[in-house]
Design an enzyme around this catalytic site. Structure first.
Site: not given
Ligand SMILES: NC(=O)c1ccc[n+]([C@@H]2O[C@H](COP(=O)([O-])OP(=O)(O)OC[C@H]3O[C@@H](n4cnc5c(N)ncnc54)[C@H](O)[C@@H]3O)[C@@H](O)[C@H]2O)c1
Length: 323
Positions: A116, A141
């Site tokens: 991120t 985070y």
């Molecule tokens: N959305 C953004 O703008 C953004 C920006 C930078 C980084 N990220 C990173 O991208 C990744 C995905 O983000 P997202 O927006 O799709 O989030 P999201 O919450 O939609 O997806 C996360 C998924 O992981 C699953 N999950 C979480 N903890 C878990 C665990 N302990 N065991 C099994 N499953 C688990 C959740 O059920 C969910 O389906 C994350 O690691 C986040 O840090 C996202």
């Protein structure tokens, strides 16, 4: 390729799953559905458990002979991380240690990590972040993610594992064919919230902080369409297969918009008006985060197709209407 995807039922993971599934890869998704949805799993087999359950993960990996792992699962809400830091160190750092260790144990030598722009904190001059900009996260985070990047760097030096850490800037929009989109409950993403207002699911929204050192006082972010980001993962997988090296890459378009500009764009594109109250700053927000976006194009040959805020907003809104 036989691929393990953690968090594939979530927002970004489901878009990547959609692309990799279309290409015919053999995919297993581990997702506990804490924030993801089963309906977003358009391809692959789903194993519903928490990554904390290391024995289950070990057994799955012993059975499946994965050739690559894409690690999306994590907790992602910055203000929540300020209030509950240990939840973030557990879910983002400790679970990643275990997963990386199991990848080494089972010879899964291609690893793609959802990193991120929060790693940069406020450290980039003018908020323009190159991959060499000092990492200095300003919230738990970002720190929890930084530690995972460090672990990957050290593990890649010591073992046969290679990795690509993709440092996402602000991911937004929905699949252009509206097959998948963002479903996250209680999302804090600006375009998602504004789309919820435009569809009448929310009656108002907030603009956090109007006294930042930016052109209109609100924070500036680099918004990247989720399908372009998904393609970056496909390209990273090809890179790991061919080049057998590791890389840390920014994922953004290289220019940004203020919060006010985004809210105005949502109102204009959707033709809907809604109140956006200007309130104080939110904990953990950097003033400006914009990607220096050349390296990913050079290293992966990534060619984004949707660098268009109107299109990003339109897909987010159309998806929100479907939900
Ligand atoms: N959305 C953004 O703008 C953004 C920006 C930078 C980084 N990220 C990173 O991208 C990744 C995905 O983000 P997202 O927006 O799709 O989030 P999201 O919450 O939609 O997806 C996360 C998924 O992981 C699953 N999950 C979480 N903890 C878990 C665990 N302990 N065991 C099994 N499953 C688990 C959740 O059920 C969910 O389906 C994350 O690691 C986040 O840090 C996202």
């Amino acid at each position: 390729m036989k691929i393990l995807i953690t968090g594939g039922a979530g927002y970004i993971g489901s878009h990547v799953l959609n692309l990799l599934g279309q290409q015919g890869h053999d995919i297993v998704v581990v997702d506990n559905l804490s924030t993801g949805r089963k309906e977003s799993l358009l391809y692959g087999r789903h194993e519903q458990f928490n990554l904390e359950e290391v024995e289950k993960l070990d057994q799955l990996m012993a059975k499946e002979n994965f050739e690559a792992c894409l690690h999306f699962a994590g907790s992602i809400v910055v203000p929540e991380s300020v209030e509950k830091p240990l939840k973030y160190y557990q879910n983002n750092t400790t679970n990643s240690v275990n997963l990386i260790e199991l990848c080494v144990k089972h010879g899964v030598n291609r690893f793609i990590f959802s990193s991120t722009a929060a790693l940069y904190g406020d450290s980039a001059p003018n908020g323009i972040c190159t991959e060499e900009t000092m990492v200095a996260p300003i919230n738990p985070y970002g720190r929890s993610k930084m530690m995972t990047e460090f672990m990957l760097e050290d593990t890649a030096k010591a073992t046969a594992l290679n990795y690509v850490a993709l440092r996402y800037f602000n991911v937004a929009g929905a699949n252009v064919d509206l097959k998948v989109g963002q479903c996250s409950p209680n999302a804090t993403h600006l375009i998602k919230i504004a789309s919820e207002c435009a569809t009448g699911k929310r009656d108002k929204m907030a603009i956090f902080g109007t006294d930042y050192d930016t052109k209109d006082g609100t924070c500036i972010r680099d918004y990247i369409h989720v399908d372009d980001l998904a393609q970056a993962h496909v390209d990273a997988l090809t890179f790991l297969e061919k080049d057998k090296e590791s890389a840390v890459l920014n994922c953004g378009y290289g220019h940004g918009y203020t919060v006010r500009e985004v809210v105005e764009t949502v109102k204009r594109v959707t033709g809907k008006d809604f109140p956006a109250a200007e309130v104080g700053r939110r904990a953990g927000d950097a003033a400006i985060l914009i990607s220096k976006a050349e390296k990913i194009r050079e290293v992966l040959g990534w060619k984004p197709k949707y660098d268009d805020l109107d299109l990003i907003v339109r897909t987010a809104y159309e998806w929100e209407k479907k939900l």
